[in-house]
Design a protein around this motif. Structure first.
Motif, short mmCIF file in Angstrom:
data_model
loop_
_atom_site.label_atom_id
_atom_site.label_comp_id
_atom_site.label_asym_id
_atom_site.label_seq_id
_atom_site.Cartn_x
_atom_site.Cartn_y
_atom_site.Cartn_z
N ALA A 1 6.28 5.88 -8.71
CA ALA A 1 6.62 7.17 -9.33
C ALA A 1 7.92 7.09 -10.13
CB ALA A 1 6.73 8.26 -8.27
N GLY A 2 8.79 6.18 -9.76
CA GLY A 2 10.06 6.07 -10.45
C GLY A 2 10.30 4.70 -11.07
N TYR A 3 9.22 3.91 -11.23
CA TYR A 3 9.43 2.55 -11.76
C TYR A 3 9.78 2.63 -13.24
CZ TYR A 3 9.19 -2.47 -11.32
OH TYR A 3 9.54 -3.80 -11.24
N PRO A 4 10.90 2.06 -13.67
CA PRO A 4 11.28 2.10 -15.09
C PRO A 4 10.26 1.34 -15.94
CG PRO A 4 13.14 1.42 -13.70
CD PRO A 4 11.91 1.36 -12.85
N GLY B 1 4.57 -2.19 -5.89
CA GLY B 1 3.56 -1.88 -6.89
C GLY B 1 3.76 -2.60 -8.21
N GLY B 2 4.99 -2.65 -8.70
CA GLY B 2 5.24 -3.31 -9.97
C GLY B 2 4.96 -4.80 -9.90
N TYR B 3 5.58 -5.46 -8.96
CA TYR B 3 5.37 -6.91 -8.78
C TYR B 3 3.91 -7.20 -8.46
CZ TYR B 3 5.87 -11.56 -6.64
OH TYR B 3 5.73 -12.89 -6.31
N GLY B 4 3.33 -6.42 -7.54
CA GLY B 4 1.95 -6.66 -7.12
C GLY B 4 0.96 -6.49 -8.26
#
Length: 218
Positions: free
Chosen positions: A90-93, A142-145
């Motif tokens: 929800a807050g990933y840049p 979530g980003g890395y995955g």
């Protein structure tokens, strides 16, 4: 005939451990990482060709492919964790996510494309280092995955398109590396598997050459 491997992210962690393991087995090595001083030390230790640089730089990818005109194994090990502390999606840049995709997905594909002629000539192999974060729903990962899931599907399709090559997308499990320490803390990372143990399993995998596919070393 001496086997040749090109390993990214080879100055520390799994990349360094695998370089040492393959050198022990008599492989010729072309190594790359961003840290010039660290990489130079590794190259001296292992009598390897070392080209420091960023795998997201097309010019560097070209230099690497030219340094390995005969290639039996490409190991896409270089990877970026992304934003830390690990944020929820929800807050990933979004700009940071684009950089992560470039490092963890686009760069491995670029190096595969650049080295495919050499790999085809030797009926070689590609190892793409992935993660259980590619398949597990771990909060904060979530980003890395997502990038590792993309790399897994890229590998899956590559295996179908290049049947004469061996293509393995390898989940090494948790290892005591700087990247894991950045994610979970030094104390917790210290209890994870030694990268040298994983490297030995990877060397066995390459030597036995099973069918292309996903390999979990956990």
């Amino acid at each position: 005939m001496t086997n040749t491997a090109l390993i990214t992210g080879a100055s520390r962690g799994l990349g360094l451990a695998l370089a040492r393991s393959l050198a022990e087995a008599g492989w010729s090595l072309v190594l790359t990482a961003r840290g010039t001083a660290e990489l130079r030390q590794v190259a001296t230790e292992l009598d390897a060709v070392a080209l420091a640089g960023d795998v997201t730089d097309p010019a560097h990818v070209e230099r690497l492919s030219l340094a390995a005109p005969e290639l039996d194994l490409l190991v896409n090990n270089a990877s970026d964790l992304g934003v830390t502390p690990l944020p929820p999606l929800a807050g990933y840049p979004l700009e940071a996510f684009k950089v992560l995709l470039d490092t963890n997905v686009t760069a491995p594909l670029a190096l595969i494309q650049a080295t495919l002629p050499a790999l085809r000539d030797r009926r070689g192999a590609v190892v793409n280092i992935t993660s259980d974060a590619a398949t597990g729903a771990y909060a904060g990962w979530g980003g890395y995955g997502a990038t590792k899931a993309a790399l897994e599907q890229l590998s899956n399709v590559l295996a179908a398109e290049e049947p004469d090559l061996a293509v393995w997308w390898v989940d090494p499990g948790e290892m005591n590396t700087r990247m894991l320490a950045d994610a979970v803390g030094v104390e917790e990372a210290a209890g994870a598997t030694d990268p040298a143990k994983v490297a030995a399993s990877l060397r066995d995998l390459v030597a036995s050459r099973p069918a292309s596919g996903r390999v979990s070393l956990q």
